[in-house]
Write a protein that holds these residues in place. Structure first.
Motif, short mmCIF file in Angstrom:
data_model
loop_
_atom_site.label_atom_id
_atom_site.label_comp_id
_atom_site.label_asym_id
_atom_site.label_seq_id
_atom_site.Cartn_x
_atom_site.Cartn_y
_atom_site.Cartn_z
N ASP A 164 -9.02 2.37 -5.08
CA ASP A 164 -9.35 1.67 -3.82
C ASP A 164 -10.27 0.48 -4.07
O ASP A 164 -10.10 -0.58 -3.47
CB ASP A 164 -9.99 2.66 -2.84
N GLU A 165 -11.21 0.69 -4.96
CA GLU A 165 -12.16 -0.39 -5.27
C GLU A 165 -11.41 -1.58 -5.90
O GLU A 165 -11.64 -2.74 -5.54
CB GLU A 165 -13.16 0.18 -6.28
N ARG A 180 -0.29 3.19 -3.65
CA ARG A 180 -1.72 2.85 -3.58
C ARG A 180 -2.23 2.40 -4.95
O ARG A 180 -3.12 1.56 -5.07
CB ARG A 180 -2.45 4.11 -3.12
N PRO A 238 -4.99 -1.79 -9.93
CA PRO A 238 -5.38 -0.46 -9.41
C PRO A 238 -4.74 0.65 -10.23
O PRO A 238 -3.83 1.35 -9.78
CB PRO A 238 -4.85 -0.49 -7.96
N ARG A 272 -8.23 -2.31 -5.55
CA ARG A 272 -7.38 -2.92 -4.52
C ARG A 272 -8.21 -3.88 -3.67
O ARG A 272 -7.77 -4.99 -3.36
CB ARG A 272 -6.77 -1.85 -3.60
N LYS A 273 -9.40 -3.43 -3.33
CA LYS A 273 -10.28 -4.26 -2.48
C LYS A 273 -10.59 -5.57 -3.20
O LYS A 273 -10.49 -6.66 -2.63
CB LYS A 273 -11.57 -3.47 -2.22
N GLY A 319 0.81 -1.22 0.00
CA GLY A 319 0.00 0.00 0.00
C GLY A 319 0.84 1.27 0.00
O GLY A 319 0.30 2.37 0.01
N ASP A 361 -10.96 6.68 -5.86
CA ASP A 361 -12.02 5.71 -5.51
C ASP A 361 -11.90 4.45 -6.36
O ASP A 361 -12.06 3.33 -5.86
CB ASP A 361 -13.40 6.34 -5.71
#
Ligand code: SF4
Ligand code: MSK
Length: 636
Positions: A628-629, A448, A553, A631-632, A445, A625
């Motif tokens: 992050d999505e 990111r 990402p 990565r999730k 991370g 956003d």
């Protein structure tokens, strides 16, 4: 009866609103004081711009037209042939891709032809500058290399590349097959968007958008995607890879950027356009002792060659040649009064340069048969007489030095140090020969995500503002930014390409990455055809993680796009599975169907979505956003 009188806009009231670059504001004042108009003045003169055009709902593809669709539903909803807004918008959009892709494909062809001529001993002016790169390309293409003469390998590789432009079978071009990931190739096969030959895909788009051929918006858009793939993994890839072979694969190199690189007591020559065949030779000729002596005899201290737009970047990233500026500074560079010659090849050269040059002593020198400008001096450049032509051009510039009106010279002081030259090879070497440390930083991370920002300026957008704002916002949030073209020049001017300075502006993760790996938070990857380097990098990262590119990402962005090439580039990133932000409204809002496919449904097909957002802060937030999505979903 007299109609309204057309008033030419002579002044821009608020120059702070035009650009964040102080050189632009200073030189706009000078231009206005000297009665010279620029792109910003002409944009004002065009207001209000045609609403039908902005929505993409006008069509003049045949002589029954021009036709336009009433966006409010009161007037005609079909063209004379019956085409709806959906058909017209989709057709117009993919014709833009055709314009952009054709430019890159022609560029790739020029470079491939020169490599072939070098390999067959017909051209002595260029050479194989990077044998290692040539062998790496050969291995990708399955060309035997063991114990073979380098020229034989070069000939085979060039022949394979050249065949891909115009072959007639339905096979995927060798370059596309060798450079795209397996997963993407499978997906494109499923979608029916595997290209066959680069020229053929351009022709097909022109054919299917002719009156009475393709009327289905989705089918039309898929046709555009097929062509964009031929550009990214084909024409542009060939241009980049073979430029590395002929001129050397870029390595990190320090230089200087902005109009302050012009020198008051030197002969100043600007190389502007895209194809390094000419710019590299002009740089070479300017170092010729005989021409330097001529300059000194005429009262100059020497010859100063500087770059503009992407051909400037080509010689910056390999030779460290200073960059004068990006696309919207091309007229202002001449307004300094200190430029003896602006030497151009193709693409992004405003015809207005001839008018500006006429107001000074500057010679605008055009060189390519398909790119002549009335009012310029035309000196034809061909690779077969590269050295002679380059010397002639430099001589003309030098002999023009005594004509400079010293009292009209105003060179802005602003210039900034920058680092360029981060090819994929250089990045890998920097990381110790493997992507692992980078991947670890992504998993932890510290990085990111990654955003690739590409090209262009557009006077509709505050010059450089969106480029710089988005970049700063992203690195502050630990998103590594890589990019090319006029973005890179904007980033350089803002000091973002000085690694330690960018690290200070970055978030704690990227700062740590910089301290540990010396990987800068903002990375200059080259000219606009060099977006192919970003494709190679994406493919390598996805393969290393065992996923498809659309799971990474990663986001693309074109905050200040203007050109058809940017439309093609954006589309090949969509084809790669990358969501792409655009900071200028593209002409698609006239069709809900087309807008919906590009901004939403594309994801359903495994492609990237188009994100339209003119506010750079909001755009950066959307990109964060998405990162992050993703990565999730990847579980990191
Ligand atoms: Fe009009 Fe159809 Fe011709 Fe376009 S192709 S100009 S919509 S008639
Ligand atoms: S020069 S295409 S304005 S990046 Fe490549 Fe800049 Fe865009 Fe031209």
């Amino acid at each position: 009866m007299k109609g309204p009188v057309y008033e030419r806009p002579r002044t821009i009231e608020n120059k702070e609103e035009v650009s964040i670059d102080p050189t632009v504001r200073q030189l706009l004042e000078k231009a206005e004081a000297e009665g010279i108009e620029t792109a910003w003045h002409r944009l004002l003169a065009q207001q209000p711009q045609c609403g039908f055009g902005l929505l993409g709902i006008c069509c003049r593809n045949c002589l029954m037209g021009p036709c336009r669709i009433d966006p409010f539903g009161y007037g005609p909803q079909r063209g004379v042939c019956g085409a709806t807004a959906d058909t017209i918008v989709a057709r117009n959009f993919i014709r833009m891709i055709a314009g952009g892709a054709a430019a890159h494909i022609d560029h790739g062809r020029e470079i491939a032809l020169v490599l072939y001529e070098v390999a067959t001993g017909k051209n002595k002016y260029y050479k194989i500058a990077d044998e290692k790169k040539l062998i790496a390309i050969a291995q990708r293409l399955g060309v035997p290399t063991e114990g073979r003469d380098i020229m034989e390998i070069a000939k085979d590789v060039a022949e394979i590349a050249l065949r891909d432009f115009g072959k007639q079978d339905d096979e995927v071009p060798a370059f596309v097959k060798a450079y795209a990931t397996k997963r993407r190739l499978e997906l494109w096969k499923k979608l029916g968007v595997l290209p066959r030959a680069y020229d053929r895909e351009v022709t097909e788009v022109m054919h299917r958008t002719h009156m009475g051929v393709d009327a289905d918006p989705l089918n039309l858009l898929l046709g555009g995607i097929k062509l964009a793939i031929a550009d990214g993994w084909g024409g542009s890839m060939v241009a980049t890879e073979f430029s590395d072979v002929l001129f050397g694969t870029p390595k990190p190199i320090k230089s200087v950027v902005n109009l302050g690189v012009l020198k008051e007591d030197y002969v100043n020559i600007i190389v502007h356009g895209h194809i390094p065949l000419l710019s590299a030779k002009v740089v070479e000729a300017a170092r010729d002792p005989e021409l330097v002596k001529l300059a000194q005899d005429l009262g100059a201290k020497g010859i100063n060659v500087v770059g503009m737009c992407c051909t400037g970047i080509e010689v910056l990233q390999r030779l460290g040649v200073p960059m004068a500026g990006n696309m919207l500074q091309q007229e202002l560079a001449i307004v300094t009064g200190a430029v003896e010659a602006t030497v151009v090849d193709v693409q992004c050269i405003m015809p207005a340069l001839a008018n500006v040059a006429r107001c000074y002593h500057t010679k605008l020198i055009t060189t390519i048969p398909i790119a002549k400008i009335p009012g310029s001096v035309y000196i034809e450049f061909t690779p077969e007489k590269a050295d002679e032509v380059a010397r002639e051009i430099v001589r003309i510039a030098v002999e023009n030095f005594p004509n400079r009106a010293k009292e009209r010279v105003m060179i802005p002081k602003e210039k900034m140090e920058l680092w360029a030259g981060f090819s994929v090879e250089a990045l890998l070497e920097h990381l110790g020969g493997t992507l692992d440390p980078f991947l670890e930083a992504v998993k932890r991370g510290d990085i990111r995500g990654v955003v690739g920002i590409v090209g262009c300026n557009n006077p509709k957008v505050k010059h450089d503002y969106s480029h710089v704002t988005i970049t700063k916002e992203l690195i502050k949030n630990d998103v590594l930014v890589v990019g090319t073209g006029c973005w890179a020049t904007a980033a350089g001017k803002a000091g973002l390409l000085i690694p330690e300075k960018a690290a200070e502006m970055a978030g704690p993760g990227l700062r740590k990455v910089y301290e540990e790996l010396k990987l800068p938070p903002v990375i200059h990857m080259g000219s606009c055809v060099d977006n192919s380097r970003i494709l190679v990098l994406l493919g390598a990262v996805a393969d290393a993680l065992g996923v498809d590119i659309n799971q990474l990402p990663v986001v693309g962005s074109a905050p200040e796009a203007y050109s058809e090439k940017a439309v093609s580039i954006g589309t090949y990133f969509l084809a790669a599975g990358v969501d792409v932000h655009i900071g200028v409204i593209p002409p698609i809002y006239g069709s809900d169907v087309v807008t919906n496919i590009l901004t939403k449904e594309a994801e359903k097909y495994g492609l990237g979505r188009l994100i339209i957002e003119t506010d750079p802060h909001a755009a950066a937030k959307i990109m964060l956003d998405i990162i992050d999505e993703k990565r999730k979903k990847l579980g990191i």
